[in-house]
Design an enzyme around this catalytic site. Structure first.
Site, mmCIF file in Angstrom:
data_model
loop_
_atom_site.group_PDB
_atom_site.id
_atom_site.type_symbol
_atom_site.label_atom_id
_atom_site.label_comp_id
_atom_site.label_asym_id
_atom_site.label_seq_id
_atom_site.Cartn_x
_atom_site.Cartn_y
_atom_site.Cartn_z
ATOM 1 N N ARG A 186 1.073 -1.406 -0.397
ATOM 2 C CA ARG A 186 0.411 0.299 0.392
ATOM 3 C C ARG A 186 1.182 0.913 -0.050
ATOM 4 N NH1 ARG A 186 -3.115 -2.559 -1.519
ATOM 5 N NH2 ARG A 186 -5.323 -3.102 -0.606
ATOM 6 N N HIS A 207 -0.725 0.292 -9.897
ATOM 7 C CA HIS A 207 -1.194 -0.430 -8.977
ATOM 8 C C HIS A 207 -2.207 -1.720 -9.746
ATOM 9 C CE1 HIS A 207 -3.832 -0.643 -5.133
ATOM 10 N NE2 HIS A 207 -3.832 -1.994 -5.574
#
Ligand code: OXD
Length: 309
Positions: free
Chosen positions: A224, A272
């Site tokens: 993250r 991502h």
């Protein structure tokens, strides 16, 4: 009772199709369409708007569409008696493995350097990093981190792993807890972060920890964005301590146009995509959990809200 899909950043259609293929009798609603909220007891979600679950008075289970549940755990409006479950999926793990291998190989075979040289039309062979003596440290030894670590061992890399609680994995030197972190970092030449995001791991990649890596170390973050203090990475790159970084996740996504990472010569950016959950692959376990709710059986892959994963 009904399932509601709340996924403002994803197309819900493939999810609805996959769920209906698995069980045509499911009553599926898509937020924010008009539907009686009180009929919904199961929500499947990704990147939900904070507070949205309060619209559902009979909610019993929230299922994440991905492996990560940090956004759900940060939502303090979710009542304690609502169970959070996540997906655990071999295809997702395999995608994380191939991304990690690609990022590692890109670095050890100097592809980013060659890409820069190509822009200058420069023909200049560079020494590759030797696999047998380039040590890789994997932070997070759960299902994904453990699989990545084992794959890298099979490629011949010396691999070490760090986790919050003790983990024993074949051929991997394991470290655990805060006190072992400096020893883990001190001999990690390529650091791969796959930790869950919890209050304990937020900002764990900062000037202090990154400076404990050996000079010339390389960072790969596929966990993250909030694990990393982004300006501090820039400091460590610009003062020459780190050789580079490959980042798939960012504090703000999509990465803002003005972000200094975009034009940094030592940073490789991907949007991502290390793993993207495939609805057909995970629909069976989501449907299974929905049926478990209806028949009061224990859920698959429940999240321990205190641990944060
Ligand atoms: C996930 C992700 O957590 O895609 O599954 O980041």
């Amino acid at each position: 009772m009904a399932i509601s899909l709340i996924c403002p950043t994803k197309d819900p259609d493939p999810w609805v199709t996959a769920l209906r293929q698995g069980d045509a009798s499911l009553d599926i609603r898509v937020w924010p369409d008009d539907h009686p909220r009180e009929q919904v007891d199961f929500i499947l979600t990704w990147a939900h708007p904070p507070g949205v679950f309060q619209q559902y008075p009979h909610l019993r289970v929230i299922s994440s569409m991905g492996a990560g549940v940090d956004a759900l755990l940060q939502d303090l409006d979710i009542p304690p008696d609502v169970t959070i479950v996540r997906v655990v999926d071999d295809a997702l793990v395999a995608a994380m493995e191939t991304y990690a291998i690609a990022a590692v190989m890109n670095h050890v075979r100097r592809f980013s350097d060659y890409s820069r040289q190509q822009q200058q039309q420069q023909w200049q062979p560079l020494a590759a990093l030797p696999i047998q003596s380039t040590s890789i440290g994997v932070m997070g030894l759960g299902q994904i981190g453990g699989a990545i670590a084992q794959r890298l061992v099979s490629l011949g890399f010396p691999v070490r792993g760090w986790s919050r609680s003790p983990q024993k994995l074949t051929s991997i030197q394991s470290f655990h807890g805060d006190t072992a972190l400096p020893a883990f970092l001190a001999e990690t030449q390529i650091l791969i972060c796959v930790l869950p995001l919890t209050p304990h791991t937020r900002h764990i990649l900062n000037a202090h920890t990154l400076a404990q890596l050996p000079p010339g170390a390389y960072l790969i973050n596929i966990a993250r964005g909030d694990h990393l203090v982004e300006p501090e990475l820039l400091t460590l790159l610009d003062n020459g301590h780190l050789a580079g970084a490959c980042l798939d996740v960012f504090q703000t996504e999509p990465l803002p146009q003005t972000h200094p990472f975009w034009n940094h010569p030592q940073i490789t950016i991907t949007p991502h995509i290390a793993s993207v959950t495939q609805p057909v692959s995970v629909a069976p376990q989501i449907i299974d959990n929905y049926h478990r709710l209806q028949s009061h059986r224990p859920f698959l892959n429940p999240v321990d809200r205190r641990q944060g994963y």
